[in-house]
Design a protein around this motif. Structure first.
Motif, short mmCIF file in Angstrom:
data_model
loop_
_atom_site.label_atom_id
_atom_site.label_comp_id
_atom_site.label_asym_id
_atom_site.label_seq_id
_atom_site.Cartn_x
_atom_site.Cartn_y
_atom_site.Cartn_z
N VAL A 52 45.72 14.25 13.76
CA VAL A 52 45.40 14.92 12.50
C VAL A 52 44.24 15.88 12.72
O VAL A 52 44.26 17.02 12.24
CB VAL A 52 45.08 13.91 11.38
CG1 VAL A 52 44.53 14.60 10.14
CG2 VAL A 52 46.32 13.09 11.02
N PHE A 53 43.23 15.45 13.46
CA PHE A 53 42.09 16.32 13.76
C PHE A 53 42.55 17.56 14.53
O PHE A 53 42.11 18.67 14.26
CB PHE A 53 41.03 15.56 14.56
CG PHE A 53 39.75 16.31 14.72
CD1 PHE A 53 38.76 16.27 13.75
CD2 PHE A 53 39.53 17.09 15.85
CE1 PHE A 53 37.58 16.98 13.89
CE2 PHE A 53 38.36 17.80 16.00
CZ PHE A 53 37.37 17.74 15.03
N ARG A 54 43.46 17.37 15.47
CA ARG A 54 43.93 18.48 16.30
C ARG A 54 44.67 19.54 15.47
O ARG A 54 44.43 20.73 15.63
CB ARG A 54 44.85 17.96 17.41
CG ARG A 54 45.32 19.04 18.39
CD ARG A 54 46.34 18.50 19.38
NE ARG A 54 47.63 18.24 18.78
CZ ARG A 54 48.55 19.18 18.49
NH1 ARG A 54 48.29 20.45 18.71
NH2 ARG A 54 49.71 18.84 17.96
N VAL A 55 45.55 19.09 14.58
CA VAL A 55 46.39 20.05 13.86
C VAL A 55 45.74 20.58 12.57
O VAL A 55 46.18 21.60 12.04
CB VAL A 55 47.78 19.46 13.52
CG1 VAL A 55 48.50 19.06 14.80
CG2 VAL A 55 47.69 18.30 12.56
N LEU A 56 44.72 19.92 12.09
CA LEU A 56 44.08 20.35 10.85
C LEU A 56 43.23 21.59 11.10
O LEU A 56 42.52 21.69 12.09
CB LEU A 56 43.21 19.21 10.31
CG LEU A 56 42.74 19.30 8.88
CD1 LEU A 56 43.92 19.30 7.91
CD2 LEU A 56 41.83 18.12 8.55
N GLU A 57 43.33 22.50 10.18
CA GLU A 57 42.54 23.73 10.27
C GLU A 57 41.05 23.40 10.11
O GLU A 57 40.69 22.51 9.33
CB GLU A 57 42.99 24.65 9.13
CG GLU A 57 42.53 26.06 9.26
CD GLU A 57 43.21 26.94 8.20
OE1 GLU A 57 42.46 27.52 7.40
OE2 GLU A 57 44.45 27.02 8.21
N PRO A 58 40.16 24.09 10.83
CA PRO A 58 38.73 23.85 10.64
C PRO A 58 38.36 24.00 9.16
O PRO A 58 38.78 24.93 8.49
CB PRO A 58 38.06 24.92 11.50
CG PRO A 58 39.06 25.17 12.59
CD PRO A 58 40.40 25.06 11.91
N GLY A 59 37.61 23.03 8.64
CA GLY A 59 37.25 23.02 7.24
C GLY A 59 38.27 22.29 6.37
O GLY A 59 38.04 22.10 5.18
N GLY A 60 39.40 21.87 6.97
CA GLY A 60 40.45 21.19 6.23
C GLY A 60 40.09 19.74 5.94
O GLY A 60 39.23 19.15 6.60
N TYR A 61 40.77 19.16 4.97
CA TYR A 61 40.50 17.80 4.52
C TYR A 61 41.64 16.85 4.86
O TYR A 61 42.80 17.24 4.87
CB TYR A 61 40.30 17.77 3.00
CG TYR A 61 39.08 18.52 2.55
CD1 TYR A 61 37.83 17.92 2.54
CD2 TYR A 61 39.18 19.84 2.12
CE1 TYR A 61 36.71 18.61 2.12
CE2 TYR A 61 38.07 20.55 1.70
CZ TYR A 61 36.84 19.92 1.71
OH TYR A 61 35.73 20.61 1.30
N TRP A 62 41.28 15.60 5.09
CA TRP A 62 42.22 14.50 5.23
C TRP A 62 41.79 13.45 4.21
O TRP A 62 40.65 12.97 4.25
CB TRP A 62 42.19 13.94 6.65
CG TRP A 62 43.23 12.91 6.95
CD1 TRP A 62 44.39 12.68 6.29
CD2 TRP A 62 43.21 11.95 8.03
NE1 TRP A 62 45.10 11.67 6.88
CE2 TRP A 62 44.40 11.20 7.95
CE3 TRP A 62 42.30 11.68 9.04
CZ2 TRP A 62 44.70 10.18 8.84
CZ3 TRP A 62 42.61 10.66 9.94
CH2 TRP A 62 43.80 9.93 9.84
N VAL A 63 42.68 13.10 3.28
CA VAL A 63 42.36 12.14 2.23
C VAL A 63 43.19 10.89 2.46
O VAL A 63 44.42 10.96 2.61
CB VAL A 63 42.64 12.72 0.83
CG1 VAL A 63 42.31 11.71 -0.25
CG2 VAL A 63 41.87 14.02 0.63
N LEU A 64 42.52 9.74 2.47
CA LEU A 64 43.19 8.47 2.69
C LEU A 64 42.94 7.55 1.51
O LEU A 64 41.81 7.48 1.01
CB LEU A 64 42.66 7.80 3.96
CG LEU A 64 42.95 8.59 5.24
CD1 LEU A 64 41.67 8.99 5.90
CD2 LEU A 64 43.80 7.78 6.15
#
Length: 125
Positions: free
Chosen positions: A16-28
């Motif tokens: 997820v870190f690799r494919v997420l755009e810089p500044g992007g969010y991951w919500v769990l």
């Protein structure tokens, strides 16, 4: 993520870190291991990983934590039966969500059913 082994969660967080755009969010949104209803969730799901254990995987992957909230309600006494009465035997439409009910606000946040963690990939990541 509650269905994943530690090794699988480590790989997922890295991916997820690799494919997420810089500044992007991951919500769990996950079951809370400190919830009054944790045994009910374990019976349904199996593993309920603690928030602190989960945070280690996200930190190691490079995520920055933005905020943490708790939601949902399980009664400290007879949680299965209390939820049944609250949700199905009350008058009015059935409402399975319980993120902002007055009843949920009566218990300490850390004892609520779920935690919601918002992570962000750093702009320089």
């Amino acid at each position: 993520i509650h269905y994943l082994s530690d090794a699988e969660l480590e790989r997922l967080a890295s991916e997820v870190f690799r494919v997420l755009e810089p500044g992007g969010y991951w919500v769990l949104l996950e079951g809370n291991s400190e919830s009054y209803g944790v045994n009910l969730m374990r019976n349904q799901i199996g593993q309920i990983r603690s928030l602190s254990a989960s945070r280690l995987f996200f930190e190691c992957a490079g995520f920055a934590e933005c905020d943490l909230n708790y939601e949902g309600f399980y009664s400290p006494v007879l949680p299965l039966y209390v939820n049944f009465v609250r949700k199905f035997l009350r008058s009015g439409p059935i409402d399975l969500s319980d993120f902002d009910s007055k009843t949920a606000s009566l218990i300490p946040e850390r004892r609520r059913a779920l935690w919601r963690l918002r992570l962000r990939k750093p702009l320089n990541g």
